[in-house]
Write a protein that holds these residues in place. Structure first.
Motif, short mmCIF file in Angstrom:
data_model
loop_
_atom_site.label_atom_id
_atom_site.label_comp_id
_atom_site.label_asym_id
_atom_site.label_seq_id
_atom_site.Cartn_x
_atom_site.Cartn_y
_atom_site.Cartn_z
N ALA A 44 0.85 -1.20 0.00
CA ALA A 44 0.00 0.00 0.00
C ALA A 44 0.88 1.24 0.00
O ALA A 44 2.08 1.18 0.27
CB ALA A 44 -0.93 0.00 1.21
N GLU A 45 0.21 2.37 -0.30
CA GLU A 45 0.92 3.65 -0.31
C GLU A 45 0.11 4.66 0.49
O GLU A 45 -1.12 4.72 0.38
CB GLU A 45 1.09 4.14 -1.75
CG GLU A 45 1.84 5.46 -1.86
CD GLU A 45 1.94 5.92 -3.30
OE1 GLU A 45 3.01 5.73 -3.90
OE2 GLU A 45 0.93 6.45 -3.81
N ILE A 46 0.81 5.43 1.32
CA ILE A 46 0.17 6.52 2.06
C ILE A 46 0.73 7.83 1.51
O ILE A 46 1.95 8.01 1.42
CB ILE A 46 0.46 6.40 3.57
CG1 ILE A 46 -0.19 5.14 4.14
CG2 ILE A 46 -0.06 7.63 4.31
CD1 ILE A 46 0.08 4.91 5.62
N ALA A 47 -0.17 8.74 1.11
CA ALA A 47 0.26 9.99 0.47
C ALA A 47 -0.49 11.17 1.08
O ALA A 47 -1.64 11.05 1.53
CB ALA A 47 0.00 9.93 -1.03
N LYS A 48 0.21 12.30 1.09
CA LYS A 48 -0.39 13.54 1.59
C LYS A 48 -0.96 14.31 0.40
O LYS A 48 -0.25 14.60 -0.56
CB LYS A 48 0.66 14.38 2.31
CG LYS A 48 0.07 15.60 3.00
CD LYS A 48 1.15 16.33 3.79
CE LYS A 48 0.55 17.51 4.54
NZ LYS A 48 1.62 18.25 5.30
#
Length: 540
Positions: A44-48
């Motif tokens: 998964a990827e967490i992005a602002k």
């Protein structure tokens, strides 16, 4: 500042979201590598985003969930529970202004109510930035404080375990327990430098899961840490340029490794080594800091354990030696003399003087006495005589029934051993007179003494189970014969060699040559009358 918190092997961990896009997955190349078999390689990827933080599933096999709900993409709010496969994380927000450093009367720092470190230590930890009074902690400071706090907690645990350890092996075992509890080690070895040549030897070996296979470590990594006294963090040994020439690294398939030196007063005395052949980037700066701090405690613990073992060994040796030697001689044997080489207990040939003293008519004197009374009388007699022997620098060889055998000139080599022996015999006769005077109603003891000088074989002699220091040889047999077959009650007699050395120091009466049992030639015998004064010597 936002962060992810999670537990790894039961240990709480924190990942600060310092970048605007973070990738999570099982592979070491991810920003946050998660060693869990239910997590995909790129999970998964967490992005602002302008609207806030969002999480996106990257086509994982076991899916991504937020607060228990499966999602392909979802916004994140502080307090949300994220699940990657079955691995759980929490998305949190830190308020920078909510925590400040406060100096207490004890000059410690308080962060969220937890004592962390002294002000000076924290300032060094956060260099080159300095802390002004009341300055709020920034996010990077919080990460460092958390790391320091965890390290201190581990060191506190280590300090307790080292106090409980009663041997060197116990110290090593307890420290290895701590290492495997807090570091993801597949294999661990504590090596210590042997006294001779400084070669490293493994003293404690551990494998994850209790494996018993032979462990081979990287000689390249160990040599660099030992010779340069540096701590080494290797996140992928196969491609690390520092160890490209290390055949052992390639042969053993080592990926991640940690190696820190054990140092005492600037000298490397050993190494702590941990590695894993299955993962790259298995260790980070926290693991290196923890092992480096732990190495200092372990080095001190090793030195203390060695000191305890040395003291216990000396205590046992001293206890045995004090039965036969004076305290001054014992100190010399144990290497505590101020000058010269410590005496040796190994078997060797030396020139010495041997003294035998035997009570006259002891059997008939005590045949009607109760055994306890006989034992008490002998104990008093032996104690007084032993004190005189020790006062003249002699060695108590043994008690033989009611007889005493003493040695002068071994194990402490002296040139005046004959003089000491004869002076001791005169002192023993005076001491026996005092002992009889103190017990006028009891049996009046009388002894005879034989003394002889010559070459003897001296040293620890006996069986594997019991060794005693003693002397052997013709000179010893002659001294025994002088006492048992020549000397009369109350007499002190010496052989020819003793007389030749002392004829200007003592008054003698020549008794002639006397044949004795077991010797082919008669013995020239001299009776000691007393010690000569200065005026007597001038008249000779």
């Amino acid at each position: 500042m936002h962060r992810l918190t999670y537990a790894l092997n039961g240990e709480p961990r924190t990942f600060i979201l310092e970048r605007e896009r973070v990738c999570l997955g099982r592979q070491a190349e991810n920003d946050l590598a998660i060693p869990d078999h239910t997590v995909s390689r790129r999970h998964a990827e967490i992005a602002k985003t302008p609207e806030g933080w969002r999480i996106t599933d990257l086509g994982s096999r076991n899916g991504t969930a937020v607060n228990g709900e499966p999602v392909q993409e979802s916004p994140l709010n502080p307090g949300d529970e994220i699940t990657l496969g079955t691995f759980a994380l929490r998305f949190e927000e830190e308020a920078e202004e909510s925590v400040r450093l406060e100096a207490t009367d004890e000059s410690v720092l308080v962060a969220k109510g937890t004592i962390v470190r002294s002000v000076e230590e924290i300032q060094r930890e956060l260099e080159p930035e300095s802390l002004g009074p009341g300055r709020p902690l920034r996010s990077e400071d919080l990460g460092r404080l958390a790391r320091v706090s965890r390290i201190l907690a581990v060191l506190s645990e280590v300090a307790r375990t080292l106090l409980e350890a009663d041997s060197l092996e116990g110290v090593l075992e307890k420290v290895m327990d701590v290492i495997f509890q807090h570091v993801q080690a597949q294999r661990g070895v504590i090596l210590l430098a042997e006294a001779a040549g400084g070669e490293l030897a493994p003293r404690m070996v551990r494998q994850a899961g209790g494996g018993t296979d032979t462990i081979q470590i990287s000689r390249s990594i160990a040599r660099k840490a030992f010779e340069e006294g540096v701590a080494i963090l290797c996140q992928d040994a196969q491609v690390d340029p520092r160890f490209q020439g290390g055949e052992s690294i390639r042969f053993l398939g080592i990926r991640s490794a940690l190696c820190v030196p054990l140092m005492v007063e600037g000298k490397v005395i050993g190494l702590i080594y941990v590695d894993t052949p299955v993962r790259v980037k298995a260790y980070d700066e926290f693991d290196l800091d923890l092992l480096s701090a732990l190495s200092g405690y372990l080095a001190v613990g090793i030195e203390q354990a060695r000191l305890r073992e040395a003291l216990e060994s000396e205590r046992r040796v001293r206890s045995r030696l004090e039965r036969y030697h004076s305290p001054a001689v014992v100190d010399q044997i144990l290497g505590k003399g101020k000058r010269g080489e410590a005496p040796s207990l190994e078997v060797r040939e030396v020139e010495a003087t041997v003294l035998f003293a035997d009570l006259v008519g002891f059997t008939s004197l005590t045949e009607h006495m109760p055994p306890p009374q006989v034992a008490n009388m002998l104990n008093d007699y032996f104690s007084v005589m032993t004190d005189v022997i020790f006062a003249n620098g002699g060695t108590l060889d043994k008690f033989i029934g009611d007889a005493i055998m003493a040695i002068f000139g071994a194990p402490v080599l002296t040139t005046d051993h004959a003089h000491r022996a004869v002076r001791c015999a005169l002192g023993m006769r005076e001491a026996l007179g005092r002992l009889n005077a103190e017990n006028p109603d009891g049996p009046q003891l009388l002894f005879r003494i034989g003394i002889n000088t010559g070459p003897v074989v001296a040293g620890d002699i006996g069986s594997v189970r019991r060794m005693d220091y003693t002397v052997l040889g013709a000179a010893v047999n002659a001294a025994s014969r002088l006492e048992s077959e020549v000397a009369k009650p109350g007499q002190i007699v010496v052989g020819e060699a003793t007389y030749r050395q002392l004829k200007y120091a003592f008054a003698f009466h020549k008794a002639g040559k006397v044949p004795v049992k077991g010797l082919s030639q008669p013995l020239a015998v001299y009776e000691v009358k007393g010690e000569l004064g200065v005026d007597d010597v001038l008249k000779l």
